[in-house]
Every structure is written in C-alpha cells, then in structure tokens.
Design a protein around this motif. Structure first.
Motif, mmCIF file in Angstrom:
data_model
loop_
_atom_site.group_PDB
_atom_site.id
_atom_site.type_symbol
_atom_site.label_atom_id
_atom_site.label_comp_id
_atom_site.label_asym_id
_atom_site.label_seq_id
_atom_site.Cartn_x
_atom_site.Cartn_y
_atom_site.Cartn_z
ATOM 1 N N UNK A 267 4.563 9.166 13.443
ATOM 2 C CA UNK A 267 3.930 8.557 14.619
ATOM 3 C C UNK A 267 2.413 8.412 14.475
ATOM 4 N N UNK A 268 1.938 8.000 13.329
ATOM 5 C CA UNK A 268 0.494 7.852 13.121
ATOM 6 C C UNK A 268 -0.104 6.904 14.157
ATOM 7 N N UNK A 269 -1.304 7.217 14.593
ATOM 8 C CA UNK A 269 -1.999 6.369 15.565
ATOM 9 C C UNK A 269 -2.448 5.086 14.875
ATOM 10 N N UNK A 270 -2.087 3.938 15.454
ATOM 11 C CA UNK A 270 -2.439 2.652 14.835
ATOM 12 C C UNK A 270 -3.046 1.670 15.834
ATOM 13 N N UNK A 271 -3.469 2.163 16.983
ATOM 14 C CA UNK A 271 -3.995 1.273 18.010
ATOM 15 C C UNK A 271 -5.236 0.527 17.584
ATOM 16 N N UNK A 272 -6.031 1.100 16.702
ATOM 17 C CA UNK A 272 -7.262 0.442 16.254
ATOM 18 C C UNK A 272 -7.109 -0.087 14.829
ATOM 19 N N UNK A 273 -5.892 -0.474 14.467
ATOM 20 C CA UNK A 273 -5.630 -0.897 13.089
ATOM 21 C C UNK A 273 -6.462 -2.106 12.682
ATOM 22 N N UNK A 274 -6.817 -2.950 13.638
ATOM 23 C CA UNK A 274 -7.628 -4.121 13.283
ATOM 24 C C UNK A 274 -8.996 -3.709 12.753
ATOM 25 N N UNK A 275 -9.511 -2.569 13.222
ATOM 26 C CA UNK A 275 -10.811 -2.107 12.734
ATOM 27 C C UNK A 275 -10.734 -1.747 11.254
ATOM 28 N N UNK A 276 -9.596 -1.199 10.829
ATOM 29 C CA UNK A 276 -9.402 -0.897 9.409
ATOM 30 C C UNK A 276 -9.345 -2.193 8.608
ATOM 31 N N UNK A 277 -8.625 -3.168 9.129
ATOM 32 C CA UNK A 277 -8.502 -4.448 8.443
ATOM 33 C C UNK A 277 -9.837 -5.123 8.194
ATOM 34 N N UNK B 80 0.853 -1.190 0.000
ATOM 35 C CA UNK B 80 0.000 0.000 0.000
ATOM 36 C C UNK B 80 0.894 1.247 0.000
ATOM 37 N N UNK B 81 0.430 2.330 -0.595
ATOM 38 C CA UNK B 81 1.263 3.545 -0.655
ATOM 39 C C UNK B 81 1.643 4.032 0.741
ATOM 40 N N UNK B 82 2.908 4.386 0.914
ATOM 41 C CA UNK B 82 3.357 4.893 2.206
ATOM 42 C C UNK B 82 2.606 6.174 2.538
ATOM 43 N N UNK B 83 2.180 6.266 3.790
ATOM 44 C CA UNK B 83 1.419 7.426 4.233
ATOM 45 C C UNK B 83 -0.079 7.220 4.154
ATOM 46 N N UNK B 84 -0.514 6.108 3.557
ATOM 47 C CA UNK B 84 -1.944 5.809 3.502
ATOM 48 C C UNK B 84 -2.371 5.152 4.810
ATOM 49 N N UNK B 85 -3.671 4.973 4.972
ATOM 50 C CA UNK B 85 -4.171 4.374 6.210
ATOM 51 C C UNK B 85 -3.714 2.927 6.352
ATOM 52 N N UNK B 86 -3.362 2.279 5.233
ATOM 53 C CA UNK B 86 -2.903 0.893 5.284
ATOM 54 C C UNK B 86 -1.396 0.774 5.453
ATOM 55 N N UNK B 87 -0.672 1.886 5.327
ATOM 56 C CA UNK B 87 0.779 1.879 5.475
ATOM 57 C C UNK B 87 1.215 3.223 6.063
ATOM 58 N N UNK B 88 0.809 3.485 7.300
ATOM 59 C CA UNK B 88 1.029 4.817 7.882
ATOM 60 C C UNK B 88 2.489 5.065 8.247
ATOM 61 N N UNK B 89 2.816 6.359 8.335
ATOM 62 C CA UNK B 89 4.143 6.771 8.774
ATOM 63 C C UNK B 89 4.117 7.073 10.282
#
Length: 201
Positions: free
Chosen positions: A12-22, A1-10
C-alpha cells in the motif's frame, strides 16, 4: 522499473504525489546522458510545485488546488525559460481563478530574480507567490514543493538553481508539514530556479 522502487511501488505505498516524481525523471535521464550527448541534454529544472487549501467561508465550502512552476534547466544552446513546468504542460494557476475559488487575496506573483543557476547558459527563474488568507474559518493547507532541500543541479560546470522556500507570516516553514491557515495569515511560496549549463564565462 524494479518492483518496490519509487517508480514501481508495492501496495500500500503512498502514491498520491506520484506526478511530482515523474517531473524529476527527465533530469535524471539527461544527467545520465550528459557525458555522451552533451549538446542534446538539459540541466535539471524545478518542475511544478503546488498547494491545496480547503475549508468553509461564510457558510459555504471551498477547495483549491494551485500549481506554481519553477525555472527550466539550461541547455548547451539556450538559457532555461522561467516559470515553466517542463516537461509537462501545467500552467501557473491564474490569479483570478485563485481569488475566485477560495477566500484569498494574491499580494504578489513575480519572477524570483536571481534564482536561476549560473552558467554559460543560465537556468530559468522560479516565481514568488504571496497570498493572504481571508476565510471566516480556519482551513487546512498542504504544500508540495520540488527542490526545497537543494536546488536543481546544473550540468557541465553550471551552477544549481536556488532551492524552493516556504514561509507563513515571515517565518520559514517545512513544506512537508501540513498547516492550518487563519484569517490574515500571509503565505509566501518561492519556487526553485533551474540549473545552469556550462561553466560561467
């Protein structure tokens, strides 16, 4: 996925709820493929919602994470299943576990009738979970509800499922704003229904 997108964040992007995106990715892929493989895709489902509650009760600490599933999207050949975290395998947290781990009393857990999207095949139903907080001290509570702004869309003429809803003491609440529960507060979580498939007959 493109870097900086919600699927490949940079960082210090918040990713604690990443499973919800999945949980939303399969619906996006199937929606993109619906025009070329209409008999092999499924309408969007609600995935899984959750809440966390932590604090102290009668001098002891407690922490609870609860999962509440929504309706599965329908396919060309079958209606969606109810209260399912498709495509993962997360179960609805049993009532006995909820009441054993935290000072709450479950007042209702039922299928949310009519929440599935209409269609030739109907979307699965979400659930309604209602509990009362019984703690001796106030406790912070946070929620992650999928499809609370709009319900899971249907495919090929199918209707959207009902969006998720949250209320505390019968007052609608924005799920993205954490709250503090006090004794006898009543929380009602309604998960979204799945999208329907095909125009209703």
């Amino acid at each position: 996925a493109p870097e900086g997108s919600i699927l490949n964040p940079r960082y210090p992007a918040a990713t604690g709820a990443r499973s919800m995106v999945g949980h939303q990715l399969p619906a996006a892929v199937m929606g993109a493929m619906a025009a070329v493989l209409p008999d092999r895709v499924r309408a969007s489902g609600a995935g899984v919602s959750s809440f966390t509650l932590a604090g102290r009760h009668d001098g002891r600490s407690f922490a609870l994470a609860c999962f509440a599933n929504g309706g599965q999207g329908a396919s060309a050949s079958a209606s969606g299943l109810s209260a399912l975290s498709f495509p993962s395998n997360m179960a609805n947290t049993p009532i006995e576990v909820l009441e054993g781990e935290a000072p709450i009393r479950v007042l209702e857990r039922s299928l949310r009738q009519g929440s599935g999207g209409a269609g030739r095949q109907q979307g699965g139903e979400g659930i309604r979970l209602v509990f009362s907080y019984l703690g001796s001290e106030a406790a912070p509570c946070s929620f992650m509800l999928t499809h609370a702004r709009s319900g899971p869309p249907g495919l090929r003429g199918g209707g959207s499922g009902a969006p998720a809803r949250l209320s505390i003491n019968d007052e609608p609440r924005d799920f993205s704003v954490p709250c503090v529960l006090r004794a006898e507060d009543v929380v009602a979580i309604e998960t979204a229904g799945g999208g329907g498939f095909g125009a209703p007959p």
